[in-house]
Design a protein around this motif. Structure first.
Motif, PDB file in Angstrom:
ATOM      1  N   HIS A   1      -1.844   9.913   0.421  1.00  0.00           N
ATOM      2  CA  HIS A   1      -2.694   9.115  -0.473  1.00  0.00           C
ATOM      3  C   HIS A   1      -4.173   9.382  -0.168  1.00  0.00           C
ATOM      4  O   HIS A   1      -4.970   9.630  -1.084  1.00  0.00           O
ATOM      5  N   ALA A   2      -4.532   9.351   1.105  1.00  0.00           N
ATOM      6  CA  ALA A   2      -5.936   9.551   1.495  1.00  0.00           C
ATOM      7  C   ALA A   2      -6.392  10.970   1.160  1.00  0.00           C
ATOM      8  O   ALA A   2      -7.527  11.175   0.715  1.00  0.00           O
ATOM      9  N   PHE A   3      -5.521  11.949   1.372  1.00  0.00           N
ATOM     10  CA  PHE A   3      -5.880  13.335   1.100  1.00  0.00           C
ATOM     11  C   PHE A   3      -6.118  13.553  -0.399  1.00  0.00           C
ATOM     12  O   PHE A   3      -7.094  14.198  -0.801  1.00  0.00           O
ATOM     13  N   ALA A   4      -5.247  13.002  -1.249  1.00  0.00           N
ATOM     14  CA  ALA A   4      -5.433  13.137  -2.695  1.00  0.00           C
ATOM     15  C   ALA A   4      -6.760  12.527  -3.128  1.00  0.00           C
ATOM     16  O   ALA A   4      -7.496  13.106  -3.941  1.00  0.00           O
ATOM     17  N   ASN A   5      -7.092  11.364  -2.571  1.00  0.00           N
ATOM     18  CA  ASN A   5      -8.371  10.735  -2.904  1.00  0.00           C
ATOM     19  C   ASN A   5      -9.546  11.596  -2.467  1.00  0.00           C
ATOM     20  O   ASN A   5     -10.531  11.749  -3.201  1.00  0.00           O
ATOM     21  N   ARG A   6      -9.458  12.159  -1.282  1.00  0.00           N
ATOM     22  CA  ARG A   6     -10.558  12.985  -0.786  1.00  0.00           C
ATOM     23  C   ARG A   6     -10.799  14.186  -1.702  1.00  0.00           C
ATOM     24  O   ARG A   6     -11.938  14.576  -1.963  1.00  0.00           O
TER      25      ARG A   6
ATOM     26  N   GLY B   1       0.817  -1.206   0.000  1.00  0.00           N
ATOM     27  CA  GLY B   1       0.000   0.000   0.000  1.00  0.00           C
ATOM     28  C   GLY B   1       0.851   1.257   0.000  1.00  0.00           C
ATOM     29  O   GLY B   1       2.081   1.213  -0.041  1.00  0.00           O
ATOM     30  N   ALA B   2       0.191   2.404   0.024  1.00  0.00           N
ATOM     31  CA  ALA B   2       0.877   3.692  -0.046  1.00  0.00           C
ATOM     32  C   ALA B   2       1.880   3.836   1.091  1.00  0.00           C
ATOM     33  O   ALA B   2       1.559   3.564   2.249  1.00  0.00           O
ATOM     34  N   ALA B   3       3.085   4.276   0.762  1.00  0.00           N
ATOM     35  CA  ALA B   3       4.098   4.495   1.793  1.00  0.00           C
ATOM     36  C   ALA B   3       3.714   5.666   2.683  1.00  0.00           C
ATOM     37  O   ALA B   3       3.937   5.635   3.898  1.00  0.00           O
TER      38      ALA B   3
END
Length: 294
Positions: free
Chosen positions: A46-51, A39-41
């Motif tokens: 990663h979560a912020f970009a998706n949001r 998964g994302a290091a």
């Protein structure tokens, strides 16, 4: 004509960069089967970009390394880039870092070299929809599970268009300079005398160029030990601070091995691992010893 399903959407890889991989939240809960989480290091970025593009944080993104990448979309989609700051362009025009931007079909999105940190995250509305392997789309460099790192000419499917973008809410903290990572004593802390703990706490450890998604290799004074050089293999987790015979710690990241035979002096707090994942070669990391409970 109405009622027809939307045509599938894709990304074509124009420039793969030094190392660009598909990442999501990984394969949690399977270490007992010898399957790393991966998964994302930098899971926070990663979560912020998706949001920003209206995806759930479990959606797959592209994790780039140092020099970015370039991809071309064949459908109108919202994009966002987070993590290590870098210049971003879409269709030849500058677009914001850390905010959603609309890209039209046929346009190329390009991430330039980072200005700080190591890893940037490119999220697309609908997510990268490569097939799942053991419940995840993540590329695992240690085991070889998941899709191969991106290559020029590769085509990646996208999921159904996501909800409207979301630029509200506070972004994650910026990249720390010389971050201090919380570490709690590990299962083999007794292998190390007080002098080792004092060195670990007091020294600014230099990140070595050999660091990667498997682990951050550190340079500094060799940590002395009271136990032997090796142990029977035992389980490893993200954040494990393993000390091989040369005495120089290795901080395990997302693609770490599931077992290891060298003693683990401590384990870094999960919330501090994004800082480690963004520590560039030549930069410094420090450790703060905390009690044996978070």
């Amino acid at each position: 004509m109405t009622g027809l399903p939307a045509a599938p959407a894709h990304l074509a890889v124009v420039r793969p960069g030094a190392l660009t991989t598909v990442q999501d939240l990984g394969r949690a809960g399977q270490a007992h089967l010898g399957v790393p989480r991966s998964g994302a290091a930098d899971r926070r970025s990663h979560a912020f970009a998706n949001r920003l593009v209206g995806n759930p944080e479990s959606a797959a993104t592209l994790e780039t390394t140092v020099v970015g990448c370039a991809v071309r979309t064949d459908a109108d989609r919202w994009f966002a880039v987070a993590g290590a700051p870098c210049p971003v362009a879409a269709g030849g025009r500058a677009v914001p870092f850390g905010a959603p931007f609309l890209v039209r079909a046929g346009e190329t999105v390009e991430l330039g070299p980072v200005v700080a940190g190591v890893r940037s995250y490119l999220a697309v509305g609908g997510g990268i929809a490569v097939p799942e392997v053991l419940g995840s789309r993540a590329t695992d460099l240690m085991s070889g599970l998941g899709p191969a790192p991106l290559a020029a000419g590769a085509v990646l499917p996208l999921g159904p268009a996501a909800a409207a973008p979301d630029a509200t809410g506070a972004p994650p903290p910026g990249l720390a300079r010389g971050p201090v990572l919380r570490v709690t004593p590990g299962p083999r802390s007794g292998f190390f005398p007080p002098a080792a703990w004092e060195l670990l706490r007091a020294h600014a450890w230099t990140v070595l160029p050999a660091s990667n998604r498997i682990g951050v290799r550190l340079d500094g004074p060799a940590l002395p030990r009271t136990g032997g050089d090796a142990l029977p293999s035992e389980g490893m987790v993200p954040g494990a601070l393993q000390v091989p015979p040369n005495g120089l710690p290795v901080l395990f990241l997302a693609d770490h091995p599931t077992t290891g035979g060298y003693p683990v002096i401590g384990c870094v707090h999960p919330a501090d691992l994004p800082h480690a994942a963004q520590a560039a070669p030549g930069s410094a990391l420090r450790f703060r010893i905390v009690p044996d409970r978070w």
